[in-house]
Design an enzyme around this catalytic site. Structure first.
Site, PDB file in Angstrom:
ATOM      1  CD  GLU A  93     -42.153  58.787 -58.960  1.00 19.98           C
ATOM      2  OE1 GLU A  93     -43.043  58.159 -59.512  1.00 19.98           O
ATOM      3  OE2 GLU A  93     -42.301  59.950 -58.547  1.00 19.98           O
ATOM      4  CB  CYS A 106     -33.781  65.533 -60.083  1.00 18.74           C
ATOM      5  SG  CYS A 106     -34.825  65.974 -58.695  1.00 18.74           S
ATOM      6  CB  CYS A 113     -40.908  63.693 -47.553  1.00 19.09           C
ATOM      7  SG  CYS A 113     -39.866  65.070 -47.031  1.00 19.09           S
ATOM      8  CB  CYS A 117     -43.721  71.092 -48.009  1.00 17.99           C
ATOM      9  SG  CYS A 117     -42.089  71.227 -47.242  1.00 17.99           S
ATOM     10  CB  CYS A 120     -44.228  68.968 -51.581  1.00 25.81           C
ATOM     11  SG  CYS A 120     -43.123  67.707 -52.243  1.00 25.81           S
ATOM     12  CG  HIS A 221     -41.128  77.717 -50.759  1.00 26.40           C
ATOM     13  ND1 HIS A 221     -40.932  77.799 -52.117  1.00 26.40           N
ATOM     14  CD2 HIS A 221     -40.795  76.443 -50.417  1.00 26.40           C
ATOM     15  CE1 HIS A 221     -40.509  76.632 -52.575  1.00 26.40           C
ATOM     16  NE2 HIS A 221     -40.403  75.804 -51.557  1.00 26.40           N
ATOM     17  CB  CYS A 338     -40.308  70.924 -58.464  1.00 26.99           C
ATOM     18  SG  CYS A 338     -38.726  71.437 -59.011  1.00 26.99           S
TER      19      CYS A 338
HETATM   20  N1  SAH Z   1     -36.780  68.367 -49.194  1.00 28.90           N
HETATM   21  C1  SAH Z   1     -35.895  69.070 -50.050  1.00 28.90           C
HETATM   22  C2  SAH Z   1     -35.736  68.476 -51.436  1.00 28.90           C
HETATM   23  C3  SAH Z   1     -36.995  68.010 -52.152  1.00 28.90           C
HETATM   24  S1  SAH Z   1     -38.093  69.205 -52.818  1.00 28.90           S
HETATM   25  C4  SAH Z   1     -36.314  70.537 -50.140  1.00 28.90           C
HETATM   26  O1  SAH Z   1     -37.358  70.871 -49.629  1.00 28.90           O
HETATM   27  O2  SAH Z   1     -35.565  71.334 -50.659  1.00 28.90           O
HETATM   28  C5  SAH Z   1     -37.291  69.947 -54.162  1.00 28.90           C
HETATM   29  C6  SAH Z   1     -37.823  71.312 -54.521  1.00 28.90           C
HETATM   30  O3  SAH Z   1     -39.131  71.227 -55.107  1.00 28.90           O
HETATM   31  C7  SAH Z   1     -37.989  72.200 -53.291  1.00 28.90           C
HETATM   32  O4  SAH Z   1     -37.494  73.475 -53.540  1.00 28.90           O
HETATM   33  C8  SAH Z   1     -39.482  72.251 -53.105  1.00 28.90           C
HETATM   34  O5  SAH Z   1     -39.878  73.383 -52.412  1.00 28.90           O
HETATM   35  C9  SAH Z   1     -39.977  72.209 -54.546  1.00 28.90           C
HETATM   36  N2  SAH Z   1     -41.366  71.806 -54.695  1.00 28.90           N
HETATM   37  C10 SAH Z   1     -42.045  70.915 -53.952  1.00 28.90           C
HETATM   38  N3  SAH Z   1     -43.312  70.798 -54.403  1.00 28.90           N
HETATM   39  C11 SAH Z   1     -43.434  71.631 -55.458  1.00 28.90           C
HETATM   40  C12 SAH Z   1     -44.499  71.929 -56.374  1.00 28.90           C
HETATM   41  N4  SAH Z   1     -45.680  71.343 -56.267  1.00 28.90           N
HETATM   42  N5  SAH Z   1     -44.254  72.830 -57.349  1.00 28.90           N
HETATM   43  C13 SAH Z   1     -43.035  73.401 -57.462  1.00 28.90           C
HETATM   44  N6  SAH Z   1     -42.004  73.155 -56.657  1.00 28.90           N
HETATM   45  C14 SAH Z   1     -42.191  72.284 -55.654  1.00 28.90           C
END
Ligand code: SAH
Length: 346
Positions: A93, A106, A113, A117, A120, A221, A338
């Site tokens: 996406e 974006c 991935c 995390c 996510c 974070h 995000c």
């Molecule tokens: N792997 C990379 C890029 C993808 S995530 C990274 O970690 O930076 C892009 C952003 O979205 C990251 O800052 C991640 O921490 C944030 N993110 C992931 N899941 C989220 C959620 N459920 N709510 C808000 N931000 C989130």
């Protein structure tokens, strides 16, 4: 049958070498490269100033893999989400995020991935494969076209914050950015491109050594190791001391401020101790902080923190001369925010 290579995965120099190795002139490589990138050819047949024999030879050795935008959803706030079908049927996406003055793309760097995390949605998919440079480039191109169509202006910025960890697909991300910034591609300034990483110290140092010119964002974070390991288990292998060292190295060479992305969750990182740890971490290298609103992915252990907790972060960071902004999510109604990219439609 030979396994044909995606011709857009190779560089201009490699393409020139291919022609020389096959008894042709190097400039033929330039010609074909231009067809592939500036003219966006979808087949070798399109390459009308290339001889029939050469086209047949290319056909025998290569394929041109293009993406297809399967579905496009538009949010009430103008955000657009593309479900992008790849040549092998997998889906990633990408999202267009408009503001008054900018259009940001974006984009995804992997299918699924490699990291874990817990907050996510993409991490639930596991890593299926890396995206090829052309597949990254095409996502950008699709959004550039949508930006022109819906907002009468070209794309202005790109963030690698879609699915995947860009630094775990480093070579292809670099190749894609080379094409995005080159005159044969979109001619976009690298200063308008941000690569966001969960923080892989070795690769951050490599980026510095490679003298890249785009911007760096780090999903921090937490400034406390065991808290960070709870929310991002892989980070056990990359303690904050190593991350700090790599960021100092980056800043020394790149001289470019880092953006920390930071979500505040109730009961996880909303204490004064957590705030102090972030403030301390922010003092190591020039930076700014984006406090991202949490987009719930299920009703598990992660809950958006209270406004008081967010305000405490803003207050303490600002008091310490660190620029901090609260980033509200866009495109929530279409699962484009995000951490929500997880192929619900696929
Ligand atoms: N792997 C990379 C890029 C993808 S995530 C990274 O970690 O930076 C892009 C952003 O979205 C990251 O800052 C991640 O921490 C944030 N993110 C992931 N899941 C989220 C959620 N459920 N709510 C808000 N931000 C989130």
């Amino acid at each position: 049958m030979i396994d044909k290579k995606d011709i857009r995965a190779i560089s201009k120099i490699e393409l020139r070498d291919f022609f020389v190795a096959n008894g042709d002139k190097a400039f033929r490589g330039n010609q074909v490269y231009e067809w592939l990138w500036s003219k966006g050819a979808h087949s070798f047949e399109d390459m009308t100033n290339v001889s029939k024999e050469t086209r047949a030879m290319l056909e025998a050795n290569f394929v041109i893999n293009h993406i297809k935008v399967d579905t496009m959803q538009r949010s009430a706030d103008g955000t657009v989400k593309n479900a992008v079908r790849l040549h092998d049927g997998l889906v990633v996406e990408s999202v267009l995020i408009p503001t008054k003055t900018r259009t940001t793309a974006c984009v995804s760097s992997q299918v699924g991935c490699s990291l874990d995390c817990n907050f996510c949605a993409t991490s639930r998919l596991k890593r299926m494969r890396n995206l090829e440079p052309g597949e990254i480039y095409d996502q950008v191109l699709a959004i550039d076209n949508e930006s022109k169509l819906y907002h009468n202006r070209p794309l202005s910025n790109i963030v690698f914050m879609g699915m995947g960890e860009p630094l775990m697909n480093y070579n292809n991300v670099i190749k894609a950015i080379d094409r995005i910034t080159s005159e044969e591609g979109l001619g976009m300034s690298p200063k308008r491109i941000t690569v966001s990483t969960s923080g892989i110290p070795k690769m951050i140092k490599k980026m510095a050594d490679d003298n890249v010119k785009f911007k760096l964002a780090v999903s921090l974070h937490s400034g406390i190791d065991n808290v960070r390991a709870r929310i991002m288990p892989f980070s056990k292998n990359f303690p904050l001391a190593d991350l700090r060292e790599s960021l100092e190295y980056w800043y020394q060479i790149a001289n470019s401020k880092i953006t920390y992305e930071y979500v505040v969750w109730g009961g996880i990182n909303d204490s004064k101790e957590a705030v102090d740890a972030l403030v301390k971490f922010c003092k190591y290298v020039p930076c700014k902080v984006n406090l991202i609103e949490y987009n719930p992915i299920d009703d598990g252990e992660f809950q958006q923190a209270s406004d008081e907790a967010i305000n405490l972060y803003i207050h303490e960071l600002t008091k310490n001369n660190i620029v901090a902004k609260v980033r509200r999510s866009r495109g929530k109604d279409i699962d484009a925010a995000c951490g929500q990219l997880a192929n619900k439609e696929a």
